[in-house]
Write a protein that holds these residues in place. Structure first.
Motif, PDB file in Angstrom:
ATOM      1  N   LEU A   1      -2.571   9.172   1.294  1.00  0.00           N
ATOM      2  CA  LEU A   1      -3.097   9.491   2.624  1.00  0.00           C
ATOM      3  C   LEU A   1      -2.279  10.600   3.270  1.00  0.00           C
ATOM      4  CD1 LEU A   1      -4.853   9.050   5.148  1.00  0.00           C
ATOM      5  CD2 LEU A   1      -3.344   7.131   5.738  1.00  0.00           C
ATOM      6  N   ARG A   2      -0.963  10.459   3.258  1.00  0.00           N
ATOM      7  CA  ARG A   2      -0.087  11.489   3.843  1.00  0.00           C
ATOM      8  C   ARG A   2      -0.291  12.839   3.179  1.00  0.00           C
ATOM      9  NH1 ARG A   2       4.779  11.065   6.906  1.00  0.00           N
ATOM     10  NH2 ARG A   2       4.960   8.986   7.736  1.00  0.00           N
ATOM     11  N   SER A   3      -0.420  12.838   1.863  1.00  0.00           N
ATOM     12  CA  SER A   3      -0.559  14.112   1.153  1.00  0.00           C
ATOM     13  C   SER A   3      -1.922  14.764   1.418  1.00  0.00           C
ATOM     14  CB  SER A   3      -0.323  13.932  -0.342  1.00  0.00           C
ATOM     15  OG  SER A   3      -1.354  13.176  -0.917  1.00  0.00           O
ATOM     16  N   SER A   4      -2.904  13.989   1.847  1.00  0.00           N
ATOM     17  CA  SER A   4      -4.225  14.553   2.129  1.00  0.00           C
ATOM     18  C   SER A   4      -4.312  15.198   3.509  1.00  0.00           C
ATOM     19  CB  SER A   4      -5.299  13.472   2.005  1.00  0.00           C
ATOM     20  OG  SER A   4      -5.199  12.563   3.081  1.00  0.00           O
ATOM     21  N   LEU A   5      -3.305  14.956   4.354  1.00  0.00           N
ATOM     22  CA  LEU A   5      -3.295  15.520   5.702  1.00  0.00           C
ATOM     23  C   LEU A   5      -2.665  16.904   5.703  1.00  0.00           C
ATOM     24  CD1 LEU A   5      -2.016  12.359   7.605  1.00  0.00           C
ATOM     25  CD2 LEU A   5      -4.390  13.080   7.300  1.00  0.00           C
ATOM     26  N   LYS A   6      -2.999  17.677   6.715  1.00  0.00           N
ATOM     27  CA  LYS A   6      -2.371  18.986   6.860  1.00  0.00           C
ATOM     28  C   LYS A   6      -0.881  18.797   7.107  1.00  0.00           C
ATOM     29  CE  LYS A   6      -6.354  21.421   8.675  1.00  0.00           C
ATOM     30  NZ  LYS A   6      -6.945  22.129   9.810  1.00  0.00           N
TER      31      LYS A   6
ATOM     32  N   TYR B   1       0.803  -1.225   0.000  1.00  0.00           N
ATOM     33  CA  TYR B   1       0.000   0.000   0.000  1.00  0.00           C
ATOM     34  C   TYR B   1       0.838   1.279   0.000  1.00  0.00           C
ATOM     35  CZ  TYR B   1      -3.214  -3.639   1.459  1.00  0.00           C
ATOM     36  OH  TYR B   1      -3.932  -4.804   1.527  1.00  0.00           O
ATOM     37  N   VAL B   2       1.981   1.250  -0.635  1.00  0.00           N
ATOM     38  CA  VAL B   2       2.866   2.416  -0.672  1.00  0.00           C
ATOM     39  C   VAL B   2       2.185   3.612  -1.343  1.00  0.00           C
ATOM     40  CG1 VAL B   2       5.026   3.301  -1.638  1.00  0.00           C
ATOM     41  CG2 VAL B   2       4.967   1.042  -0.580  1.00  0.00           C
ATOM     42  N   VAL B   3       1.548   3.398  -2.471  1.00  0.00           N
ATOM     43  CA  VAL B   3       0.897   4.486  -3.204  1.00  0.00           C
ATOM     44  C   VAL B   3      -0.279   5.044  -2.402  1.00  0.00           C
ATOM     45  CG1 VAL B   3      -0.418   5.059  -5.288  1.00  0.00           C
ATOM     46  CG2 VAL B   3       1.629   3.634  -5.449  1.00  0.00           C
ATOM     47  N   GLU B   4      -1.109   4.172  -1.863  1.00  0.00           N
ATOM     48  CA  GLU B   4      -2.260   4.607  -1.076  1.00  0.00           C
ATOM     49  C   GLU B   4      -1.824   5.375   0.173  1.00  0.00           C
ATOM     50  OE1 GLU B   4      -1.732   1.560  -2.242  1.00  0.00           O
ATOM     51  OE2 GLU B   4      -3.497   0.978  -3.413  1.00  0.00           O
ATOM     52  N   ARG B   5      -0.728   4.915   0.802  1.00  0.00           N
ATOM     53  CA  ARG B   5      -0.207   5.586   1.998  1.00  0.00           C
ATOM     54  C   ARG B   5       0.343   6.968   1.647  1.00  0.00           C
ATOM     55  NH1 ARG B   5       3.210   2.012   3.174  1.00  0.00           N
ATOM     56  NH2 ARG B   5       1.628   0.674   4.104  1.00  0.00           N
ATOM     57  N   ARG B   6       1.002   7.072   0.507  1.00  0.00           N
ATOM     58  CA  ARG B   6       1.499   8.373   0.050  1.00  0.00           C
ATOM     59  C   ARG B   6       0.330   9.333  -0.166  1.00  0.00           C
ATOM     60  NH1 ARG B   6       3.106   7.778  -5.410  1.00  0.00           N
ATOM     61  NH2 ARG B   6       0.961   8.378  -5.721  1.00  0.00           N
TER      62      ARG B   6
ATOM     63  N   ILE C   1     -10.340  11.563   9.770  1.00  0.00           N
ATOM     64  CA  ILE C   1     -11.004  10.279   9.555  1.00  0.00           C
ATOM     65  C   ILE C   1     -11.475  10.094   8.114  1.00  0.00           C
ATOM     66  CG2 ILE C   1     -13.331  10.964  10.283  1.00  0.00           C
ATOM     67  CD1 ILE C   1     -11.474   7.656  11.066  1.00  0.00           C
ATOM     68  N   SER C   2     -11.873  11.147   7.452  1.00  0.00           N
ATOM     69  CA  SER C   2     -12.311  11.003   6.053  1.00  0.00           C
ATOM     70  C   SER C   2     -11.164  10.546   5.166  1.00  0.00           C
ATOM     71  CB  SER C   2     -12.874  12.323   5.533  1.00  0.00           C
ATOM     72  OG  SER C   2     -14.073  12.632   6.196  1.00  0.00           O
ATOM     73  N   SER C   3      -9.974  11.100   5.384  1.00  0.00           N
ATOM     74  CA  SER C   3      -8.794  10.679   4.616  1.00  0.00           C
ATOM     75  C   SER C   3      -8.436   9.232   4.921  1.00  0.00           C
ATOM     76  CB  SER C   3      -7.602  11.582   4.950  1.00  0.00           C
ATOM     77  OG  SER C   3      -7.861  12.903   4.558  1.00  0.00           O
TER      78      SER C   3
ATOM     79  N   ARG D   1       2.685  18.732   8.707  1.00  0.00           N
ATOM     80  CA  ARG D   1       3.154  18.495  10.076  1.00  0.00           C
ATOM     81  C   ARG D   1       2.156  17.750  10.958  1.00  0.00           C
ATOM     82  NH1 ARG D   1       5.955  24.247  10.527  1.00  0.00           N
ATOM     83  NH2 ARG D   1       4.200  24.650   9.271  1.00  0.00           N
ATOM     84  N   THR D   2       1.149  17.138  10.364  1.00  0.00           N
ATOM     85  CA  THR D   2       0.246  16.286  11.141  1.00  0.00           C
ATOM     86  C   THR D   2       1.001  15.020  11.497  1.00  0.00           C
ATOM     87  OG1 THR D   2      -1.696  17.117   9.973  1.00  0.00           O
ATOM     88  CG2 THR D   2      -1.927  15.004  11.086  1.00  0.00           C
ATOM     89  N   PRO D   3       1.056  14.643  12.781  1.00  0.00           N
ATOM     90  CA  PRO D   3       1.738  13.402  13.149  1.00  0.00           C
ATOM     91  C   PRO D   3       1.080  12.212  12.439  1.00  0.00           C
ATOM     92  CG  PRO D   3       1.211  14.695  15.093  1.00  0.00           C
ATOM     93  CD  PRO D   3       0.521  15.347  13.930  1.00  0.00           C
ATOM     94  N   PHE D   4       1.894  11.342  11.905  1.00  0.00           N
ATOM     95  CA  PHE D   4       1.385  10.183  11.169  1.00  0.00           C
ATOM     96  C   PHE D   4       1.317   9.007  12.131  1.00  0.00           C
ATOM     97  CE2 PHE D   4       1.559   7.146   7.474  1.00  0.00           C
ATOM     98  CZ  PHE D   4       0.421   7.620   6.849  1.00  0.00           C
ATOM     99  N   THR D   5       0.307   9.042  13.007  1.00  0.00           N
ATOM    100  CA  THR D   5       0.106   7.993  14.004  1.00  0.00           C
ATOM    101  C   THR D   5      -1.318   7.463  13.882  1.00  0.00           C
ATOM    102  OG1 THR D   5      -0.713   9.511  15.698  1.00  0.00           O
ATOM    103  CG2 THR D   5       1.687   9.140  15.618  1.00  0.00           C
ATOM    104  N   LEU D   6      -1.541   6.285  14.424  1.00  0.00           N
ATOM    105  CA  LEU D   6      -2.863   5.684  14.356  1.00  0.00           C
ATOM    106  C   LEU D   6      -3.896   6.557  15.070  1.00  0.00           C
ATOM    107  CD1 LEU D   6      -4.266   3.259  13.153  1.00  0.00           C
ATOM    108  CD2 LEU D   6      -3.833   2.023  15.265  1.00  0.00           C
ATOM    109  N   SER D   7      -3.552   7.086  16.231  1.00  0.00           N
ATOM    110  CA  SER D   7      -4.521   7.912  16.959  1.00  0.00           C
ATOM    111  C   SER D   7      -4.851   9.190  16.184  1.00  0.00           C
ATOM    112  CB  SER D   7      -4.019   8.241  18.363  1.00  0.00           C
ATOM    113  OG  SER D   7      -2.830   8.981  18.298  1.00  0.00           O
ATOM    114  N   THR D   8      -3.883   9.760  15.511  1.00  0.00           N
ATOM    115  CA  THR D   8      -4.137  10.962  14.704  1.00  0.00           C
ATOM    116  C   THR D   8      -5.012  10.633  13.493  1.00  0.00           C
ATOM    117  OG1 THR D   8      -2.009  11.879  15.360  1.00  0.00           O
ATOM    118  CG2 THR D   8      -3.050  12.852  13.435  1.00  0.00           C
ATOM    119  N   LEU D   9      -4.715   9.518  12.853  1.00  0.00           N
ATOM    120  CA  LEU D   9      -5.474   9.138  11.661  1.00  0.00           C
ATOM    121  C   LEU D   9      -6.911   8.762  11.984  1.00  0.00           C
ATOM    122  CD1 LEU D   9      -2.777   7.096   9.748  1.00  0.00           C
ATOM    123  CD2 LEU D   9      -3.559   9.423   9.278  1.00  0.00           C
TER     124      LEU D   9
END
Length: 115
Positions: free
Chosen positions: A76-81, A69-74, A97-99, A83-91
């Motif tokens: 996801l990261r790009s859809s976040l603001k 899921y490298v492409v999907e994860r990329r 949650i929509s992302s 400096r948003t921490p990339f952690t399960l609780s943040t996601l």
């Protein structure tokens, strides 16, 4: 059984979500999600390992490490603001949650939830 009502934070997270989406969010939060590691513990699958990576397929592996899921994860990261921490609780929090649900849909790992 916890008889207290859900917090406003939880209600906000689940507001306007389908039953399938809320179910998947809850499962991921609790670690009882349909991935090989949890399913192996209850003897539903023969192996706890990810078929792509050969390591235990946990929520952390699925969300952050799996090579499948490298492409999907990329995306996801790009859809976040920034400096948003990339952690399960943040996601799994309200603003992201929509992302995260889009990531679930795009990986096609849980097809029965997104028909």
């Amino acid at each position: 059984i916890d008889k207290s009502p859900p917090s406003r934070k939880v209600l906000k997270l689940y507001k306007d979500r389908s039953r399938a989406e809320t179910s998947l969010i809850t499962q991921l939060c609790t670690g009882h999600v349909g991935l090989n590691s949890p399913l192996y513990r209850i003897k539903v699958v023969d192996s706890p390992l990810c078929t792509k990576c050969g390591v235990p397929e946990s929520a952390d592996h699925y969300m952050f490490l799996c090579r499948r899921y490298v492409v999907e994860r990329r995306d996801l990261r790009s859809s976040l603001k920034p400096r948003t921490p990339f952690t399960l609780s943040t996601l799994l929090s309200h603003p992201n949650i929509s992302s995260t649900l889009t990531y679930f849909k795009n990986t096609k790992r849980f097809p029965l939830y997104f028909t």
